[in-house]
Design an enzyme around this catalytic site. Structure first.
Site, PDB file in Angstrom:
ATOM      1  N   GLY A   4     -44.027 -39.232 -30.434  1.00 17.05           N
ATOM      2  CA  GLY A   4     -42.957 -39.594 -31.164  1.00 17.05           C
ATOM      3  C   GLY A   4     -42.399 -38.124 -31.615  1.00 17.05           C
ATOM      4  N   GLY A   5     -42.553 -37.810 -32.874  1.00 18.96           N
ATOM      5  CA  GLY A   5     -42.050 -36.736 -33.453  1.00 18.96           C
ATOM      6  C   GLY A   5     -41.990 -35.425 -32.682  1.00 18.96           C
TER       7      GLY A   5
ATOM      8  CB  SER B 112     -50.098 -37.885 -35.415  1.00 23.31           C
ATOM      9  OG  SER B 112     -49.568 -38.786 -36.540  1.00 23.31           O
TER      10      SER B 112
ATOM     11  CD  GLU C  32     -41.752 -46.996 -34.944  1.00 25.33           C
ATOM     12  OE1 GLU C  32     -40.875 -46.593 -34.023  1.00 25.33           O
ATOM     13  OE2 GLU C  32     -42.739 -46.065 -35.297  1.00 25.33           O
TER      14      GLU C  32
ATOM     15  CG  ASN D 258     -40.688 -43.976 -28.716  1.00 25.07           C
ATOM     16  OD1 ASN D 258     -39.368 -44.011 -28.704  1.00 25.07           O
ATOM     17  ND2 ASN D 258     -41.442 -44.725 -29.408  1.00 25.07           N
ATOM     18  CD1 TRP D 259     -37.599 -38.163 -26.995  1.00 27.15           C
ATOM     19  CD2 TRP D 259     -35.202 -38.243 -26.689  1.00 27.15           C
ATOM     20  NE1 TRP D 259     -37.412 -37.171 -26.269  1.00 27.15           N
ATOM     21  CE2 TRP D 259     -35.902 -37.088 -25.959  1.00 27.15           C
ATOM     22  CE3 TRP D 259     -34.026 -38.098 -26.715  1.00 27.15           C
ATOM     23  CZ2 TRP D 259     -35.283 -36.156 -25.036  1.00 27.15           C
ATOM     24  CZ3 TRP D 259     -33.067 -37.336 -25.865  1.00 27.15           C
ATOM     25  CH2 TRP D 259     -33.970 -36.283 -25.368  1.00 27.15           C
ATOM     26  CE  LYS D 260     -41.498 -43.574 -32.944  1.00 24.94           C
ATOM     27  NZ  LYS D 260     -42.688 -43.531 -33.628  1.00 24.94           N
TER      28      LYS D 260
ATOM     29  CD  GLU E 143     -47.400 -45.457 -29.569  1.00 28.71           C
ATOM     30  OE1 GLU E 143     -47.215 -44.250 -29.169  1.00 28.71           O
ATOM     31  OE2 GLU E 143     -46.789 -46.300 -29.753  1.00 28.71           O
TER      32      GLU E 143
ATOM     33  CG  HIS F 254     -43.105 -48.293 -30.385  1.00 31.45           C
ATOM     34  ND1 HIS F 254     -43.315 -48.380 -31.698  1.00 31.45           N
ATOM     35  CD2 HIS F 254     -43.715 -47.161 -30.040  1.00 31.45           C
ATOM     36  CE1 HIS F 254     -43.551 -47.019 -32.341  1.00 31.45           C
ATOM     37  NE2 HIS F 254     -43.895 -46.464 -31.245  1.00 31.45           N
TER      38      HIS F 254
ATOM     39  N   GLY G 218     -46.774 -41.410 -36.752  1.00 30.32           N
ATOM     40  CA  GLY G 218     -45.744 -40.749 -37.902  1.00 30.32           C
ATOM     41  C   GLY G 218     -46.457 -40.333 -39.161  1.00 30.32           C
TER      42      GLY G 218
HETATM   43  P1  13P Z   1     -45.671 -39.829 -33.643  1.00 27.78           P
HETATM   44  O1  13P Z   1     -46.091 -39.012 -32.426  1.00 27.78           O
HETATM   45  O2  13P Z   1     -44.463 -39.524 -34.393  1.00 27.78           O
HETATM   46  O3  13P Z   1     -46.822 -40.135 -34.335  1.00 27.78           O
HETATM   47  O4  13P Z   1     -45.161 -41.297 -32.900  1.00 27.78           O
HETATM   48  C1  13P Z   1     -45.948 -41.951 -31.986  1.00 27.78           C
HETATM   49  C2  13P Z   1     -45.383 -43.145 -31.367  1.00 27.78           C
HETATM   50  O5  13P Z   1     -44.896 -43.988 -32.088  1.00 27.78           O
HETATM   51  C3  13P Z   1     -44.691 -43.066 -29.960  1.00 27.78           C
HETATM   52  O6  13P Z   1     -44.334 -44.262 -29.436  1.00 27.78           O
END
Ligand code: 13P
Length: 252
Positions: free
Chosen positions: A236-237, A215, A99, A9-11, A169, A97, A175
């Site tokens: 994510g990251g 993470s 967010e 997920n590149w956000k 999640e 998600h 994050g």
């Molecule tokens: P991180 O891997 O950066 O913690 O993010 C997870 C995420 O929100 C994937 O959708």
């Protein structure tokens, strides 16, 4: 048999040039791997989907959108419909998600509508949910997760689950660098599978892929993915660096 999945997920990261570069790198790296039973998915921003789809053609890389609107079309300035995603070759959408829930007020009821719209257009849904830190501290994580799943998905027919991937999640792990322990992930995933089995039976429950997100990094992916009810990760990251993402894909 359910599939293993590693989804990035590149956000809100990567402009056109950066997307092009990262897609090329990932495509190249997975080409030299025997992916076996593992699907590899990336979810770039809306504006770069067309290009990502084009660049992923004739490869095993699949492209997902990070969100969509529930309406067919109309006066919803700034929004994107299921049909629009399909029309540019996107067949998967991430919904729910944390967010989106936290910053854009997405509720279970709204997500149920989005899920319906996505399925009506034959989009596969990666449905995200997870408890906040306060819920876990109060020992309420299972109650919270159960209600998120029930409220958004349990109106569906059993057959709909062929097109649904679940992504647990925990908000406190996103994050933050703080990952759920492999045991915490396994316990929750087993609970999720049991919740599904109670409603839809073992066949459906055993065939739904349940991903862990929060993470996940090359250093911890293998241990988390080794748990029996963890079928992969939503990353994510670490999905923003081709080498890290590739290492996570290889963790299976
Ligand atoms: P991180 O891997 O950066 O913690 O993010 C997870 C995420 O929100 C994937 O959708």
């Amino acid at each position: 048999m359910r599939k293993n999945i590693v989804a990035g997920n590149w956000k809100m990261n990567n402009d056109l040039k950066a997307t092009s570069k990262l897609v090329k790198q990932i495509r190249k790296s997975i080409k030299k791997t025997d992916l076996k039973n593992t699907r590899v998915i990336i979810a770039p921003t809306f504006v770069n989907l067309t290009m990502a789809v084009k660049r992923s053609k004739k490869s095993k890389l699949e492209v997902a959108a990070q969100n969509m609107h529930q309406a067919e079309n109309g006066a919803f300035t700034g929004e994107i419909s299921a049909n629009m995603l399909k029309s540019v070759g996107v067949n998967i959408v991430v919904l729910g998600h944390s967010e989106r829930r936290a910053y854009f007020g997405e509720t279970d009821a709204l997500l149920a509508e989005k899920v319906n719209a996505a399925l009506a257009h034959k989009l596969e849904v990666i449905f995200c949910f997870g408890e906040e830190l306060a819920d876990r501290k109060a020992g309420k994580q299972e109650t919270v997760v159960e209600s998120q799943i029930k409220n958004a998905l349990f109106h569906l027919e059993a057959t709909a689950f062929k097109k649904i991937v679940l992504a647990y999640e925990p908000v406190w792990a996103i994050g933050t660098g703080e990952t759920a322990s492999p045991e915490q992930a396994q316990d929750m995933h087993a609970f999720i599978r049991k919740t599904l089995a109670d409603k839809y039976g073992n066949d459906i429950a055993n065939n739904v892929s349940i991903l862990y997100g929060g993470s996940v990094k090359p250093e911890n992916a293998q241990e988390i993915f080794s748990k029996p009810d963890v079928d992969g990760g939503l990353i994510g990251g670490a999905a923003l660096k081709a080498e890290d993402f590739y290492e996570i894909v290889n963790a299976f």
